[in-house]
Design a protein around this motif. Structure first.
Motif, PDB file in Angstrom:
ATOM      1  N   ARG A  47     -52.653  31.193  -3.699  1.00  0.00           N
ATOM      2  CA  ARG A  47     -52.577  29.739  -3.481  1.00  0.00           C
ATOM      3  C   ARG A  47     -53.909  29.222  -2.928  1.00  0.00           C
ATOM      4  N   ALA A  48     -54.192  27.988  -3.249  1.00  0.00           N
ATOM      5  CA  ALA A  48     -55.425  27.360  -2.779  1.00  0.00           C
ATOM      6  C   ALA A  48     -55.452  27.287  -1.256  1.00  0.00           C
ATOM      7  N   TYR A  49     -56.644  27.389  -0.720  1.00  0.00           N
ATOM      8  CA  TYR A  49     -56.874  27.288   0.722  1.00  0.00           C
ATOM      9  C   TYR A  49     -58.249  26.669   0.942  1.00  0.00           C
ATOM     10  N   ILE A  50     -58.522  26.264   2.152  1.00  0.00           N
ATOM     11  CA  ILE A  50     -59.844  25.737   2.505  1.00  0.00           C
ATOM     12  C   ILE A  50     -60.637  26.885   3.125  1.00  0.00           C
ATOM     13  N   ASP A  51     -61.796  27.184   2.526  1.00  0.00           N
ATOM     14  CA  ASP A  51     -62.597  28.303   3.040  1.00  0.00           C
ATOM     15  C   ASP A  51     -63.334  27.909   4.315  1.00  0.00           C
ATOM     16  N   SER A  52     -64.089  28.850   4.854  1.00  0.00           N
ATOM     17  CA  SER A  52     -64.765  28.651   6.139  1.00  0.00           C
ATOM     18  C   SER A  52     -65.830  27.553   6.081  1.00  0.00           C
ATOM     19  N   GLU A  53     -66.262  27.193   4.882  1.00  0.00           N
ATOM     20  CA  GLU A  53     -67.262  26.140   4.722  1.00  0.00           C
ATOM     21  C   GLU A  53     -66.629  24.792   4.374  1.00  0.00           C
ATOM     22  N   TYR A  82     -64.487  24.198   1.642  1.00  0.00           N
ATOM     23  CA  TYR A  82     -64.262  24.017   0.208  1.00  0.00           C
ATOM     24  C   TYR A  82     -62.873  24.516  -0.196  1.00  0.00           C
ATOM     25  N   PRO A  83     -62.193  23.784  -1.093  1.00  0.00           N
ATOM     26  CA  PRO A  83     -60.957  24.314  -1.666  1.00  0.00           C
ATOM     27  C   PRO A  83     -61.297  25.563  -2.494  1.00  0.00           C
ATOM     28  N   THR A  84     -60.537  26.611  -2.279  1.00  0.00           N
ATOM     29  CA  THR A  84     -60.841  27.916  -2.841  1.00  0.00           C
ATOM     30  C   THR A  84     -59.527  28.578  -3.241  1.00  0.00           C
ATOM     31  N   ILE A  85     -59.597  29.495  -4.215  1.00  0.00           N
ATOM     32  CA  ILE A  85     -58.412  30.250  -4.639  1.00  0.00           C
ATOM     33  C   ILE A  85     -58.862  31.615  -5.133  1.00  0.00           C
ATOM     34  N   GLY A  86     -57.927  32.519  -5.276  1.00  0.00           N
ATOM     35  CA  GLY A  86     -58.208  33.832  -5.852  1.00  0.00           C
ATOM     36  C   GLY A  86     -59.121  34.656  -4.972  1.00  0.00           C
ATOM     37  N   LEU A 140     -64.447  28.766  -5.725  1.00  0.00           N
ATOM     38  CA  LEU A 140     -64.460  27.370  -5.306  1.00  0.00           C
ATOM     39  C   LEU A 140     -63.853  26.539  -6.427  1.00  0.00           C
ATOM     40  N   ILE A 141     -62.894  25.683  -6.077  1.00  0.00           N
ATOM     41  CA  ILE A 141     -62.203  24.896  -7.104  1.00  0.00           C
ATOM     42  C   ILE A 141     -62.323  23.392  -6.882  1.00  0.00           C
ATOM     43  N   GLY A 142     -63.054  22.975  -5.884  1.00  0.00           N
ATOM     44  CA  GLY A 142     -63.200  21.553  -5.641  1.00  0.00           C
ATOM     45  C   GLY A 142     -64.307  21.258  -4.668  1.00  0.00           C
ATOM     46  N   PRO A 143     -64.573  19.969  -4.462  1.00  0.00           N
ATOM     47  CA  PRO A 143     -65.664  19.577  -3.566  1.00  0.00           C
ATOM     48  C   PRO A 143     -65.305  19.782  -2.100  1.00  0.00           C
ATOM     49  N   LYS A 144     -66.329  19.948  -1.319  1.00  0.00           N
ATOM     50  CA  LYS A 144     -66.158  20.097   0.124  1.00  0.00           C
ATOM     51  C   LYS A 144     -65.382  18.910   0.673  1.00  0.00           C
ATOM     52  N   GLY A 145     -64.392  19.208   1.499  1.00  0.00           N
ATOM     53  CA  GLY A 145     -63.604  18.169   2.125  1.00  0.00           C
ATOM     54  C   GLY A 145     -62.427  17.670   1.313  1.00  0.00           C
ATOM     55  N   SER A 168     -53.917  19.548  -0.792  1.00  0.00           N
ATOM     56  CA  SER A 168     -52.738  19.095  -1.534  1.00  0.00           C
ATOM     57  C   SER A 168     -53.056  18.726  -2.983  1.00  0.00           C
ATOM     58  N   ASN A 169     -54.335  18.582  -3.314  1.00  0.00           N
ATOM     59  CA  ASN A 169     -54.743  18.320  -4.701  1.00  0.00           C
ATOM     60  C   ASN A 169     -54.593  19.548  -5.591  1.00  0.00           C
ATOM     61  N   TYR A 170     -54.382  20.702  -5.007  1.00  0.00           N
ATOM     62  CA  TYR A 170     -54.395  21.972  -5.741  1.00  0.00           C
ATOM     63  C   TYR A 170     -53.057  22.662  -5.557  1.00  0.00           C
ATOM     64  N   THR A 171     -52.144  22.410  -6.479  1.00  0.00           N
ATOM     65  CA  THR A 171     -50.770  22.895  -6.329  1.00  0.00           C
ATOM     66  C   THR A 171     -50.468  24.122  -7.169  1.00  0.00           C
ATOM     67  N   PHE A 172     -51.402  24.573  -7.972  1.00  0.00           N
ATOM     68  CA  PHE A 172     -51.154  25.733  -8.834  1.00  0.00           C
ATOM     69  C   PHE A 172     -51.343  27.042  -8.066  1.00  0.00           C
ATOM     70  N   THR A 173     -50.813  28.106  -8.639  1.00  0.00           N
ATOM     71  CA  THR A 173     -51.060  29.443  -8.103  1.00  0.00           C
ATOM     72  C   THR A 173     -51.832  30.241  -9.143  1.00  0.00           C
TER      73      THR A 173
END
Length: 155
Positions: free
Chosen positions: A17-23, A25-29, A33-38, A42-47
């Motif tokens: 599941r998507a999470y916010i990394d230490s910097e 950024y939305p991140t998965i796997g 990185l799957i999206g812009p910083k900040g 909730s924009n990332y609902t896929f697994t």
């Protein structure tokens, strides 16, 4: 035989599941990185399944490998590496980018000269090692020995 995917899965961790990394950024796997910083998580609902993540990871590895070969100092070092040592340079490139890895000028020169002990010491004498000390220690052990022994039981 390369162990880069298990190494990166261990070092980076895997999250379906998507999470916010230490910097921020939305991140998965495995650190994708799957999206812009900040951006809101909730924009990332896929697994993402582990199998798909590993396919994405292999694609990134192939791209990073090609980029690494275009850099003369990295390529000179890679030519002296067995698979274990090559995997370590790939892992560093995955974490730091090609330019970040290229910044290890003295370490890469030592690898190109076959001085793996000196290169391992150089890896540990860096900001990278201070920021990620356990990963750096494991990576320097592989660079020094040319074996995956430090990862036995971990990957």
């Amino acid at each position: 035989m390369s162990q880069i995917i298990p190494i990166l899965n261990f070092e980076e961790g895997f999250r379906a599941r998507a999470y916010i990394d230490s910097e921020g950024y939305p991140t998965i796997g495995t650190g994708f990185l799957i999206g812009p910083k900040g951006a809101a998580i909730s924009n990332y609902t896929f697994t993402l399944s582990k199998n798909v993540s590993d396919v994405w990871l292999q694609e990134l590895i192939d791209s990073k490998s090609a980029d690494m070969r275009l850099n003369p100092s990295i390529y000179a070092a890679l030519k002296q590496c067995n698979p274990a040592r090559s995997d370590i340079l790939l892992s560093m490139c995955y974490q730091l980018g090609v330019n970040g890895l290229a910044g290890f000028k003295n370490t890469l020169a030592m690898i190109a000269a076959g001085n793996f002990t000196g290169a391992a010491n150089g890896m540990l004498n860096s900001l990278w090692a201070r920021q990620t000390p356990q990963r750096a220690q494991r990576h320097s052990d592989v660079m020094k020995t040319g074996t995956y022994d430090i990862y036995k039981g971990l990957i």
